[in-house]
Design a protein around this motif. Structure first.
Motif, mmCIF file in Angstrom:
data_model
loop_
_atom_site.group_PDB
_atom_site.id
_atom_site.type_symbol
_atom_site.label_atom_id
_atom_site.label_comp_id
_atom_site.label_asym_id
_atom_site.label_seq_id
_atom_site.Cartn_x
_atom_site.Cartn_y
_atom_site.Cartn_z
ATOM 1 N N PRO A 519 0.696 -1.402 -0.068
ATOM 2 C CA PRO A 519 -0.070 0.138 0.013
ATOM 3 C C PRO A 519 1.136 1.429 -0.017
ATOM 4 O O PRO A 519 2.102 1.350 0.421
ATOM 5 C CB PRO A 519 -0.815 -0.198 1.341
ATOM 6 N N SER A 521 1.027 4.035 2.000
ATOM 7 C CA SER A 521 1.659 4.142 2.917
ATOM 8 C C SER A 521 2.974 3.442 3.578
ATOM 9 O O SER A 521 3.589 3.996 4.155
ATOM 10 C CB SER A 521 0.666 4.247 4.285
ATOM 11 N N ARG A 522 3.044 2.313 2.768
ATOM 12 C CA ARG A 522 4.089 1.412 3.262
ATOM 13 C C ARG A 522 5.205 1.217 2.097
ATOM 14 O O ARG A 522 6.294 0.577 2.280
ATOM 15 C CB ARG A 522 3.600 -0.076 3.481
ATOM 16 N N ARG A 544 -7.284 11.511 3.989
ATOM 17 C CA ARG A 544 -7.849 10.576 4.941
ATOM 18 C C ARG A 544 -7.957 11.350 6.350
ATOM 19 O O ARG A 544 -8.851 11.306 6.875
ATOM 20 C CB ARG A 544 -6.798 9.404 5.480
#
Lengths: 1008, 417, 97
Positions: A519, A521-522, A544
């Protein structure tokens, strides 16, 4: 060092002119025709800076105004430092000195980089809003470090040695951009006879044609460009402006162009030359042919040096003969991107793979790849690159048709350069400046200029027409239309349209964010905006967290706030934000571009309007005399007024005491030329005066003078002065020095808009006359020596009268008016005789100890008499009654004069208004500082109840004590009361309220 | 609500920042609110926050046409000071400054309030008289301030040209050490987040097209996106659109809306550590934490709602800055923008009841609204809660333009901010 | 920067030659002394200040020094007409007309 990446032949550089330069203290050589960026790449310099937030190594990405990373500090000396120069836009010159801007202790060996790696995870967007709050007192310390880390280059610390100027231009057709569309447009428009300006930010016209293999009208594109530029250059009605960026598109077709005249020549402008110039253009019609900027693709670690735009790779190879690497992977979403690989291969370098994100592309480009035997991978993407300070390989994986996710197993490939081609973003900036909103076009996955709100046409790539043939045709047609709209004739039937081959292109794929197996974010950081270190994860996080407006996203993440203003990143960022909110791009919208398109030197914007020319200086006819006699000057409006005339060794106080005494004892002289003078004529001049002054004018006879107060409709005093009746229908009004222009406009306003039926004319005559005021008991004797045609006798020439005659043989008007309370004559002569008459007065004045005095002594002498100075003793909140000048208000006048109704409002007639009074300090030697605030009880707690402030305060040598005027609440009824003035040093000055007339209350001295 | 802190940041870093809560909800409007605040800028959001926090009124909606903090809050040059001349204005702005001083902690949101001091330069003898007068008044009103001479100014700002050979040499300055700058967006977001936490509904992308008035009293707002929403009281805090809203309710205001432009340089390393303002050469400048020189001056002379002004205003402003700071001549201007400021004839705001019952206006801040944000919200909240003006707001009634009790701050506010 | 047609000079000139002077057609009350404070305040300070068409007074300060009127859109800044003092605008700000 050798230029290891330079090709042996080709490019538009001059190999016979090697240019040595210095970067980060090392010496390199490039060639004439290079930019600093191309020269650095030629020399194999990969690393050009560190990112400001994560301190990551950065290399050159682009070849023009869109470059986010190669931001240099330029300048060989302290005074010639220029921060934040884009290496891609800086032409190389001999001896150029550049430094990278971020990185400590150096860009190559950067300690902050380690911190960035460790701390980077602690720095999501807006992290500073969430921390550094506790304890409260620590913020100052935190801030110091935050500030140090921010910023790019540095300001010079010495004054700029260069000059700048402005030129006003008028054009029938202004063409912005000198690529195929712009050249095409300019030539058609120019041939109609229209005055044409063609501006381009680059050193050479031609735009993308300068690195193109295509042909136009059967010849190589660069030859076609040369031919067109030659043709335009030969026309008198054409102004060609290379190195000139159209930075702002303002209202009513006003454009500003920033031209660099010498930045390509040397560190500072050659002797006698201007460094940069702003052209201020008023155009009838504008053709925007500003082209488009290639979008990079957003993938993991896409900021490693070696990651570049595909078009930039082509530019460096074809235009500068520099191949910025050995082994290339190209990732593209469209056919155009393939050109970089072909250029790379033609330069003899290796290609590891062409990765086309489209599932089954099958256009002309694809068949060329097959012909060339290149490794083509389709339906896949480079999801991340690997490497330390330079790309060493890529990770490739299959992706789905929509580009939303990875579908295959990732695998690696070695390479040192990754070119990405994500499609094009039209350069809509200038159109946005006018307030026009850009519009999204799904077919090209880009914003194009919306409906124009000014006399504006668009042509070529900026309009979403990328193919060369389309650019040439649109250029010609829009150039013709602009000329026609501006009133010129063009035969549209016979319009010559340059021809180019139509290339069959496979449809491009909109891809704004390359998926990763992890994802966002990673995944490894996928940069959207390099300069501000904004990643795709940051954009997603912002949405978000609830920052859902695209403006919020921009502000929260800082996307687009760099010096490139998001030229590369904005569209990708908006698309990522839109996707994470499940919205379409047009629903999400775009942020609005504002001027400047690229940064503009402050000095150029200021032009010549600084130093001596910051504001005009107004000097009286006697100014030189004042200078010769040691005068100190004060600024009053634009005038330089003599302030006082110290003799050698005298303090200010001593000079003032001497000037004051001499005037009261014998005779003093002051240059009063700066007072505003308005000549008023016409049958109804007298009636008009009665309406604009608070006092009566009906009975003022010819030869008489009268003081008047001028108020606004709110009843507040704004100017004052003496007006003299020259004839039944002719008056001369004087105003304060600073208020003259405003008063004249005020009179015109009322005459033109309210009372046009009154026959009256106004003219400023301030500069026509030199005015010298001689004051003192012996002024009559002095004047008598210089005039033989005016009877100066006490009863022949009364106070508040004027006479005409001659003084020192010069025709003069003499006014027996007094601002000192002394016997006084104001001599007015034609300005060019002023100095002569002034000097004659001094010739005769020796025996009277004729003493020149300036504004300060004038202030003291008038304060001794309680005369006000409008602007010093008034502040826009004071009525004539507040000033104790009820004698100057004639409420019985039949016409309700300006100010009468205003000063009758409830608040203006209430008791306890602040009223002007005289003030005597208890200690006669203490001068109450002007601006001191009165209180009744100096020991009361803060906030204190203040009664009013001291407006004027002096030491009076004549009275041998200090005197002051000031406002005190209800002061007119408090004569004899004591008030207190607390001072900053803790002391308190005690003063008694008194009449403001300290000297000669009966006015006998002026009537002798 | 998640509390923000350095520790929290560390915790979230370990989970790849995937678990941050929303800063505010995106609520569907109710049919009735005790108080509706029209305008989701800094002042409106602050009003909502203090209504909930200080007065316990939480059935409150903030209705915003665009996005929160998107008007002048997003466009101003962030200067905060309280050294106004007249008592009424000084007390109001000082009230605000005191709130600024604990705001980050109160909101649990770092608004980056940086008390780096504000210099107001004097270039003429009259400037210096005015400065003396104002600083004396400030001191006796309990507001920090000093009068400095040119040499002292030079010590504070070594890079400014304070020499006598300028066209208008610096003669001295007023110095308010407690003044400074703040991060404008953070102010709006911090108030919004804190108000949301207390139950206030923040309704974005909702445009008020009418104000319903029955028997002389306002009863509801009509919106384009969400229809009619009833309200006990309505507070209008819509800088740049005040006259337009007043017209909906059937009256006029003593306002003109003008473009106010500002500009920034490219970011550069720290070089200017304080705020420098000059009425006389007409410009002001500070350096943002990001490194940009933030520059502004006066309004454009014409009425304008276009959020852009005329180029000569930019030229004059830059000329003023280069005159004060000749070393900045080679620094480059990055971008410019414009806001819409509602200017009052006396350069002071209106915080007032109106001819329509239950309808209150907070407007007319001209060029200087940002610095008042917390104070403005605080006194307007009290005004809305009680239905009558807060003590500090009383002098700022719109009716002062009838009886003549103006508070003429043109001298102190002559240059924007 | 505006390009303004001066109806007296009969030429377009740059905005720098002009000054804006606020809303046009605000007549001074013929009998000020009969006005209430409220009426006088309205005359002095209260303005339409529309977002949209605006009749406004300008002066050709660095030109012929004449005052004249402009009908201008305060949102788009488009100048719809300029006309002399005493003339009535041809473009109406009333949307009903």
């Amino acid at each position: 060092m050798t230029q290891k990446n330079r090709l042996q032949s080709g490019g538009r550089i001059d190999r016979t002119r090697p240019l040595p330069f210095e970067y980060n203290g090392k010496r390199y050589t490039g060639f004439a025709g290079d930019t600093l960026a191309s020269a650095l790449l030629a020399n194999g310099v990969d690393l050009v800076g560190r990112s400001f937030k994560y301190s990551r190594p950065r290399g050159i990405v682009a070849a023009g105004a869109d470059e986010p990373n190669a931001i240099m500090q330029l300048g060989a000396s302290e005074a010639t430092q220029v921060p934040n120069v884009r290496a891609t836009q800086q032409e190389l010159y001999e001896g150029l000195v550049a430094h990278s801007t971020n990185g400590w202790p150096s860009t190559e060996f950067d300690l902050m980089g380690y911190l960035g790696k460790v701390g980077g995870r602690m720095m999501p967007p807006g992290f500073y809003y969430k921390t550094f709050m506790y304890p409260q007192a620590m913020w100052d310390t935190y801030e110091k470090y935050i500030r140090k880390a921010a910023g790019l280059g540095r300001s010079p610390l010495e004054n700029d040695p260069d000059r700048y100027d402005h030129v006003n231009q008028h054009a029938d057709v202004m063409v912005v951009g000198g690529g195929p569309s712009g050249l095409s447009a300019a030539l058609v428009a120019a041939r109609s006879g229209a005055r044409v300006i063609l501006a381009d930010e680059q050193a050479e016209f031609g735009g993308m044609l300068l690195h193109s293999d295509e042909q136009i009208d059967g010849v190589a594109a660069v030859e076609w460009v040369a031919d067109r530029v030659r043709a335009l250059g030969e026309m008198d009605n054409v102004l060609l402006l290379p190195r000139s960026t159209v930075n702002g598109y303002h209202d009513h077709n006003f454009l500003t162009i920033h031209q660099r005249l010498s930045d390509h020549l040397s560190d500072r402008a050659p002797q006698g030359q201007v460094r940069q110039r702003i052209h201020r253009v008023r155009a009838r019609w504008v053709v925007l042919a500003s082209g488009a900027i290639e979008r990079p693709l957003v993938y993991g670690n896409n900021d490693l040096p070696g990651c570049m735009l595909a078009s930039a790779v082509s530019t460096y190879i074809k235009r500068y003969a520099v191949v910025p690497g050995q082994r290339l992977v190209l990732m593209t979403t469209n056919d155009y991107g393939y050109r970089a690989a072909f250029d790379w291969q033609d330069a003899g370098h290796a290609i590891a793979a062409i990765v086309d994100t489209r599932t089954n592309p099958d256009g002309e480009a694809v068949s060329m790849v097959r012909d060339r035997g290149l490794n083509l991978i389709t339906g896949a993407a480079v999801i991340e690159v690997t490497g330390g300070n330079r790309v060493s390989g890529v990770v490739i994986a299959d992706i789905d048709e929509g580009g939303g996710r990875v579908t295959g197993k990732p695998y690696s490939l070695a390479c040192d350069t990754v070119a990405s081609a994500g499609g094009w973003s039209p350069t809509v900036h200038l159109s946005c400046h006018t307030g026009s909103r850009p519009e999204w076009r799904d077919d090209i996955a880009a914003f194009v200029p919306g409906k124009g709100v000014q006399q504006q046409l668009v042509a070529g790539a900026v309009n979403g027409s990328y193919a060369l043939a389309a650019c040439l045709e649109e250029g010609a047609r829009q150039g013709a239309q602009a000329a026609i709209n501006a009133g010129f004739e063009v035969d549209l039937e016979q319009l010559p349209i340059p021809s180019a081959r139509n290339v069959e292109e496979w449809p491009a794929m909109p891809l704004f964010h390359v998926p990763h197996t992890k994802p966002t974010s990673r995944a490894p950081k996928q940069f959207v905006d390099y300069q501000t270190d904004v990643t795709a994860a940051a954009v997603e996080l912002a949405t978000r967290e609830g920052f859902e407006s695209i403006e919020h996203v921009k502000r929260y993440t800082a996307m687009g706030f760099g010096t490139d203003q998001g030229k590369l990143g904005n569209i990708n960022g908006m698309a990522i934000a839109a996707k994470s909110m499940n919205k379409s791009i047009p629903e999400t919208g775009t942020t609005i571009f504002r001027p400047n398109y690229t940064p503009v030197t402050f000095g150029a914007i200021a032009g010549r309007h600084c130093n001596e020319l910051f504001d005009p200086k107004r000097l009286t006819a006697m100014h030189g005399w004042h200078q010769q006699h040691g005068a100190k000057f004060e600024d009053v409006g634009q005038w330089k007024r003599a302030w006082y005339f110290p003799q050698p060794g005298e303090s200010m106080r001593q000079a003032l005491d001497r000037e004051c005494r001499a005037t009261r004892e014998s005779v003093g002289i002051m240059d009063a030329s700066t007072l505003g003078k308005i000549d008023i004529q016409g049958r109804d001049a007298r009636e008009f005066l009665g309406r604009v002054y608070s006092n009566a004018w009906a009975k003022l006879g010819v030869g008489k003078c009268r003081y008047g107060l001028m108020c606004g409709e709110d009843g507040m005093v704004f100017d004052d002065g003496v007006t003299s009746c020259l004839a039944e229908d002719h008056f001369l009004m004087t105003t304060t020095t600073g208020g003259a222009a405003h008063v004249l406009e005020w009179l015109e306003l009322y005459h033109q808009t309210e009372w046009p039926e009154l026959e009256v004319y106004f003219n400023t005559v301030t500069d026509h006359w030199a005015t010298m005021s001689i004051a003192g008991p012996r002024s009559r004797e002095l004047l008598a020596e210089l005039t033989d045609d005016i009877d100066l006798g006490r009863d022949a020439f009364n106070f508040m009268e004027w006479r005409s005659g001659t003084v020192a043989g010069v025709p003069a008007r003499i006014f027996r008016i007094s601002f000192t309370g002394e016997l006084s004559f104001e001599i007015n002569v034609q300005a060019n005789y002023g100095l002569y008459v002034w000097e004659k007065l001094f010739e005769h004045g020796k025996k009277y100890n004729l003493t020149p005095y300036g504004t300060e002594t004038m202030h003291i002498l008038r304060a001794e008499k309680g005369f006000i100075i409008a602007g010093q003793d008034t502040d826009g909140s004071v009525t004539p009654l507040d000033l104790g000048m009820g004698w100057c208000v004639a409420n019985q006048k039949p016409f309700s004069y300006i100010g009468k109704r205003g000063m009758a409002r409830e608040d203006c007639v209430k008791p306890q208004r602040k009223q002007l009074v005289g003030l005597k300090s208890r200690d006669p030697q203490v001068v109450i500082p002007e601006g001191s605030q009165a209180v009744d009880d100096p020991n009361q707690p803060l906030p204190m109840r203040m009664l009013g402030h001291v407006t004027s305060s002096y030491y009076s040598a004549n009275l041998e004590r200090s005197i002051a005027m000031g406002f005190v609440r209800g002061g007119h009824d408090r004569m004899g009361d004591t008030v207190y003035y607390p001072q900053a040093d803790g002391t308190v000055i005690e003063a008694e309220i008194c009449s403001p007339i300290f000297l000669d209350p009966k006015g006998e001295r002026q009537n002798v | 609500m998640q509390k923000y802190s350095g520790f929290g940041l560390l915790k979230h870093a370990l989970s790849h920042h995937e678990n941050w809560q929303r800063v505010w909800r995106n609520p569907t409007p109710r049919t009735h609110y005790d108080v509706i605040i029209i305008g989701g800028g800094g002042h409106g959001l602050a009003t909502a926050y203090y209504l909930a926090k200080e007065h316990g009124i939480t059935n409150v909606a903030v209705i915003e046409k665009g996005y929160l903090g998107g008007g002048n809050t997003a466009r101003n040059t962030t200067i905060v000071r309280s050294n106004y001349l007249w008592d009424e204005a000084a007390h109001l702005y000082e009230h605000a400054l005191k709130l600024w001083e604990g705001l980050s902690q109160d909101l649990n949101y770092n608004v980056m309030f940086s008390q780096r001091g504000v210099l107001n330069l004097g270039h003429t003898l009259q400037d210096m008289r005015d400065i003396q007068r104002r600083v004396n008044a400030n001191r006796l009103n309990g507001i920090d301030g000093e009068v400095l001479d040119a040499k002292q100014v030079q010590e504070i700002v070594p890079i400014m040209d304070c020499s006598a050979n300028r066209r208008y040499p610096v003669m001295g300055a007023s110095w308010q050490p407690r003044g400074g700058v703040a991060r404008h967006d953070a102010v709006a977001w911090g108030f919004a987040r804190a108000a949301d936490r207390l139950g206030v509904d923040l309704i974005q992308q909702c445009e008020v097209v009418d104000i319903q008035v029955e028997d002389g009293a306002a009863t509801a707002v009509v919106t384009k996106q969400h229809g009619t929403i009833k309200a006990g009281r309505i507070g209008c805090v819509v800088a740049g659109n005040s006259s337009v809203l007043a017209q909906m309710a059937g009256f006029r205001l003593p306002l003109e809306s003008h473009p106010l432009q500002a500009l920034v340089s490219e970011p550069i390393k720290p070089v200017l550590d304080t705020v420098v303002m000059s009425n006389h050469v007409h410009g002001y400048i500070s350096q943002a934490d990001k490194g940009d020189l933030v520059i502004g001056a006066g309004i454009d002379g014409y009425n304008g709602y276009g959020q852009r002004g005329s180029y000569p205003t930019i030229e004059h402003t830059v000329q003023a800055i280069v005159e004060l700071f000749p070393i900045f001549s080679r620094v480059r201007m990055n971008r410019q923008w414009g806001g819409i400021v509602d200017t009052c004839p006396d350069a002071c705001p209106i915080i007032s009841d109106t001819p329509v019952e239950n309808l209150f206006f907070n407007c007319g801040w001209g060029t200087g609204g940002f610095k008042a944000t917390p104070g403005s919200g605080h006194v307007f909240a009290a005004t809305l809660a009680k239905g009558e003006a807060h003590e500090l707001a009383k002098p700022f009634s719109m009716y002062r333009f009838y009886d003549g009790a103006l508070i003429d701050e043109h001298g102190a506010a002559g240059v924007a901010h | 920067m505006f390009h303004i047609y001066c109806p007296y000079c009969e030429e377009h000139r740059e905005e720098e030659e002009f000054h804006a002077k606020g809303q046009a057609h605000i007549a001074r009350p013929p009998a000020p002394d009969d006005c209430s404070d409220r009426e006088w305040g309205e005359f002095l300070y209260f303005r339409d200040n529309p977002r949209g068409l605006h009749h406004e007074l300008w002066v050709h300060a660095a030109g012929c020094r004449k005052f004249f009127n402009i009908t201008r859109d305060t949102q788009t800044y488009e100048i719809r007409e300029t006309y002399k003092i005493g003339d009535q605008p041809a473009v109406s700000t009333n949307p009903d007309q």
